[in-house]
Design a protein around this motif. Structure first.
Motif, PDB file in Angstrom:
ATOM      1  N   ASN A  63     103.830  17.471  97.868  1.00 26.06           N
ATOM      2  CA  ASN A  63     102.466  17.969  97.716  1.00 26.06           C
ATOM      3  C   ASN A  63     101.469  16.831  97.550  1.00 26.06           C
ATOM      4  O   ASN A  63     101.803  15.762  97.052  1.00 26.06           O
ATOM      5  N   TYR A  65      96.746  16.301  97.427  1.00 26.89           N
ATOM      6  CA  TYR A  65      95.498  17.064  97.332  1.00 26.89           C
ATOM      7  C   TYR A  65      94.357  16.327  98.034  1.00 26.89           C
ATOM      8  O   TYR A  65      94.095  15.163  97.743  1.00 26.89           O
TER       9      TYR A  65
ATOM     10  N   VAL B  36      91.417  11.346  97.558  1.00 25.97           N
ATOM     11  CA  VAL B  36      92.626  12.031  98.008  1.00 25.97           C
ATOM     12  C   VAL B  36      93.703  11.706  96.986  1.00 25.97           C
ATOM     13  O   VAL B  36      93.946  10.532  96.698  1.00 25.97           O
ATOM     14  N   ILE B  37      94.305  12.719  96.395  1.00 29.02           N
ATOM     15  CA  ILE B  37      95.429  12.469  95.486  1.00 29.02           C
ATOM     16  C   ILE B  37      96.687  12.408  96.341  1.00 29.02           C
ATOM     17  O   ILE B  37      97.068  13.390  96.975  1.00 29.02           O
ATOM     18  N   LYS B  38      97.292  11.211  96.399  1.00 24.48           N
ATOM     19  CA  LYS B  38      98.454  11.009  97.272  1.00 24.48           C
ATOM     20  C   LYS B  38      99.709  11.621  96.640  1.00 24.48           C
ATOM     21  O   LYS B  38      99.706  11.968  95.454  1.00 24.48           O
ATOM     22  N   PRO B  39     100.769  11.783  97.430  1.00 25.61           N
ATOM     23  CA  PRO B  39     101.951  12.478  96.913  1.00 25.61           C
ATOM     24  C   PRO B  39     102.469  11.947  95.571  1.00 25.61           C
ATOM     25  O   PRO B  39     102.819  12.734  94.695  1.00 25.61           O
ATOM     26  N   TYR B  42     100.113  13.018  92.898  1.00 30.23           N
ATOM     27  CA  TYR B  42     100.158  14.462  92.717  1.00 30.23           C
ATOM     28  C   TYR B  42     101.443  14.896  92.004  1.00 30.23           C
ATOM     29  O   TYR B  42     101.430  15.833  91.190  1.00 30.23           O
ATOM     30  N   GLU B  46     101.651  17.135  88.793  1.00 30.73           N
ATOM     31  CA  GLU B  46     102.489  18.343  88.689  1.00 30.73           C
ATOM     32  C   GLU B  46     103.288  18.336  87.385  1.00 30.73           C
ATOM     33  O   GLU B  46     103.404  19.360  86.713  1.00 30.73           O
ATOM     34  N   LEU B 170      90.551  18.072  89.609  1.00 41.72           N
ATOM     35  CA  LEU B 170      91.413  19.206  89.262  1.00 41.72           C
ATOM     36  C   LEU B 170      91.506  19.269  87.753  1.00 41.72           C
ATOM     37  O   LEU B 170      91.549  18.242  87.082  1.00 41.72           O
TER      38      LEU B 170
END
Lengths: 489, 489
Positions: A63, A65, B36-39, B42, B46, B170
């Motif tokens: 994932n 964003y 952009v939040i990269k994988p 992210y 999470e 977010l």
């Protein structure tokens, strides 16, 4: 409570709205076309999201964003995609409010805070993502990129319905980048399989797997794979799409890579998504005139235990014991401790909410060492020995999951009709509805005319269709396979 | 690779940006102020989100989802809140693009698709939520409402930095409704405790618990509780706030309930939030000149196993065995199977990414039945018998978590200074930085003047401050307790 909802036969559309409201899934909001997803609806979405997320991760995706906004110059770069969404997008033009000099306590848009370039609230994220991928991809070693995003998107729809079509909705959108055409096609088909598995094994909703005709394709795609489900009113619902995007976005955003021969090539792309629309599909696939019916695998609460007539200390103690034993097996259980409502009221409420299994525990039961087990799908009740109620409930949940799927498969096969002339086509569409499996001459003209005359569209060309010589149901021209027509949501 | 980042002493701000970029946490985007939040970033989010989410659920909260947009008339209803956010909000004014007749292939905002009422992209959701709660609350039986939302929000900040301050970010925002003032205050304090526990036990980041002065309060709150952390450059960072909103929103949106005496009262409210800003706090609390340092409880990968010099069949087999045993204990492990890079390069890369424990496995090790264990926090290496490597690693992860917290506590106590005159105040602020624990006369005037002259603000009035007679560090007026001053992010 149960009496409050409209019957399906009486007014299907009102029945749907009643369930959404009375089961506590969603509410209207002050924003045109936007809904509030209430806690019970959101808990259902969380279960769907978590399951899909783990399936995406198992197949190698991660994932990330990306921004909510797409600058207009990026939005318009891929022409077909831009054209497809231009007429329904929310546009940010200013970044500040100021006091309204003419109305005390009121604010107005500050005309001096106008953006140089307008920002589109993403209706889908190919543009912003492919503009970013350009910086991430130089060599074949940077490929594939297998990214998914959970996000909100906005499409300014004129006619909206909770879950089925809302201006803002929640979804996941996968965006992958590949070195070869074949690999990208394999990816889009693999995701098509993941969606099928999710729909059938978790939502207990059978789907037709196929691909879209050119006119029904995603704007900017070379191929759109779709899963199509059949609702109880005989209308189809597109439940998930996976797009092979060719090199369209790579060309629009100039995303190239040097291959292992040191030659520059455009990158191949896919994108794929499912949304909160699936909640609408779930409601309409299984629910009945008493309310929501949920497949156990996705139900926020799988089992509710109701002490009868009231939660006194003895009954509550036993109920808690049973709950603990069920939880130890990974079952989601609720013990009803409410002292103010009558059992009949509670039963109706849990039926409305679609809780798959209800256990009723009274003093007489306790004396007999039994408990009453009621299943939501068939409304059957059974007295079960307390000695094996845990095994019984665990098996029953699996049985309900299976029954819901089989019931839906049966409904779909009863509502799928092979039709060979246009008179029957119109007749069946208006009476029985459902899928019409017909020959089609392969032209957009015929497709358009059928849509104009009947409102039915080609839902998909099935992937596993056998070759069969035939004549187009509308034009009579030769055709090699049947396709699925239906009216659709 | 490690050489590529700027040292903290050389340029702290550049060091931060380098880590964000080189560790693969985030990237700039084409949208001003949005990242952009990269994988990898992210995945970290999470883990933070999932932990917080379970803590909210354990304390009785449920998730829901409210619209992205706030109609202007609702936005302006609570005046202080509106005033606080009016100058930094993105405004949707149109809902359609059309072809630009003057430029082929270009789109323009369709002037005919102007909204009757402008929509504000939520900078926070009190307005839209309290407008909804009005319909949900009639009686005391409908209370409390304990809802949280995971969402994106937009605040049009002029100077942005990845994670720390971005136009879109977010976050989670809790919005609760209560029958009494006391209950609402208890809720906001309980969440303040949840945030503290999360910061200290999971992020390994010690925080000062306190409440804000009037001028630093959330716009629309009667009280703002905050947790304040100290970064390595001696600046404070507000890490999470919980607001007691009194009846301000209930009055603005006319949300009343009938109490158990059948009298109508306004509802009491709280709201509370933490955001992706916490990732910035995490980076700046623990990282060093080799890159990111992550607390094991939140690290996406806790242990990496690197076969040396290359992943041949024998080494890979052993590495996989160890990985399986670690995974069985719930540890997140990666086995490095890359054949193209040298061990030294890989080590630097895993250090940059802040993976807490690295296991190096060579043929010599295998012969000796040992493995090399390197910890990221202290950079210490140790040779450990393969017979007890699993226990060793499990204990080491706990030890690293503890060490990071203790190291940060030590840093903070070394950078917290009791100051009693304004000369020292300015001196220490400019040299050592950190928290200055000072008497303050309780007036906004003094607070403003200190801010003007030094850029330091009152981060919080500590909740557990002992009463102590003293004189204000600026005005010399009497004061009863010390407060925390610092320059802040």
């Amino acid at each position: 409570m149960a009496k409050e909802i409209t019957g399906r036969d009486e007014n299907y559309s009102q029945w749907y709205n009643d369930i959404v409201k009375k089961a506590g899934l969603a509410d209207n909001s002050a924003v045109r076309g936007c809904m509030v997803i209430k806690p019970y609806g959101y808990a259902l979405w969380e279960n769907m999201r978590d399951q899909l997320d783990s399936m995406f991760k198992e197949t190698g995706h991660v994932n990330a964003y990306f921004p909510l906004f797409v600058p207009k110059s990026l939005f318009e770069a891929e022409e077909k995609n831009a054209e497809g969404f231009a007429k329904e997008c929310a546009i940010v033009t200013h970044y500040r409010l100021k006091n309204d000099p003419s109305q005390k306590g009121r604010l107005m848009v500050d005309p001096e805070a106008k953006l140089e370039e307008e920002l589109i609230v993403r209706p889908t994220s190919e543009a912003i993502i492919w503009n970013t991928y350009r910086d991430w991809i130089q060599s074949y070693r940077d490929l594939p990129i297998l990214i998914n995003q959970w996000a909100n998107v906005v499409r300014w729809e004129m006619r909206t319905r909770p879950f089925l079509r809302t201006a803002e909705f929640l979804w996941q959108e996968g965006h992958t980048a590949h070195a070869t055409r074949d690999e990208a096609i394999r990816e889009s088909l693999m995701i098509h399989d993941v969606y099928t598995k999710f729909a059938e094994e978790y939502m207990a909703m059978p789907v037709i797997k196929g691909y879209k005709t050119e006119s029904e394709r995603f704007a900017g795609a070379d191929e759109t794979y779709t899963i199509e489900a059949l609702m109880q009113d005989g209308k189809a619902l597109q439940a998930g799409t996976s797009h092979f995007l060719g090199q369209n976005f790579a060309k629009a955003f100039n995303v190239t890579f040097s291959n292992d021969k040191n030659e520059n090539e455009y990158v191949w792309a896919t994108s794929w998504g499912v949304s909160t629309r699936l909640i609408g599909a779930l409601i309409m696939t299984h629910s009945d005139d008493e309310g929501l019916v949920l497949p156990p695998k996705l139900a926020p609460t799988q089992v509710v235990i109701v002490p009868i007539p009231k939660p006194d200390a003895v009954l509550l103690d036993k109920a808690n014991q049973i709950a603990t034993a069920l939880k130890a097996r990974g079952i989601r259980v609720l013990v009803d401790k409410d002292e103010t409502k009558r059992p009949g009221f509670k039963f109706a409420e849990y039926e409305m909410k679609g809780i798959p299994v209800r256990l009723g525990l009274g003093n007489r039961d306790l004396e007999n060492n039994t408990i009453e087990v009621a299943r939501r799908d068939t409304k059957e009740k059974q007295s079960v020995s307390l000695d094996n109620v845990i095994d019984h409930v665990e098996n029953l949940l699996a049985e309900i999951q299976k029954n819901l799927f089989e019931r839906s498969v049966k409904f779909r096969s009863e509502h799928t009709t092979r039709v060979d002339n246009f008179y029957d086509f119109k007749e069946i569409l208006e009476t029985k509805g459902g899928f019409l499996l017909c020959h089609w001459d392969g032209t957009s003209e015929t497709e358009d005319k059928i849509k104009e005359e009947t409102k039915a569209t080609i839902r998909c060309i099935p992937l596993d269709a056998p070759e069969e010589e035939g004549k187009c149901v509308y034009s009579g021209k030769p055709s090699k396979r049947r396709v699925f027509f239906a009216k659709a949501y």
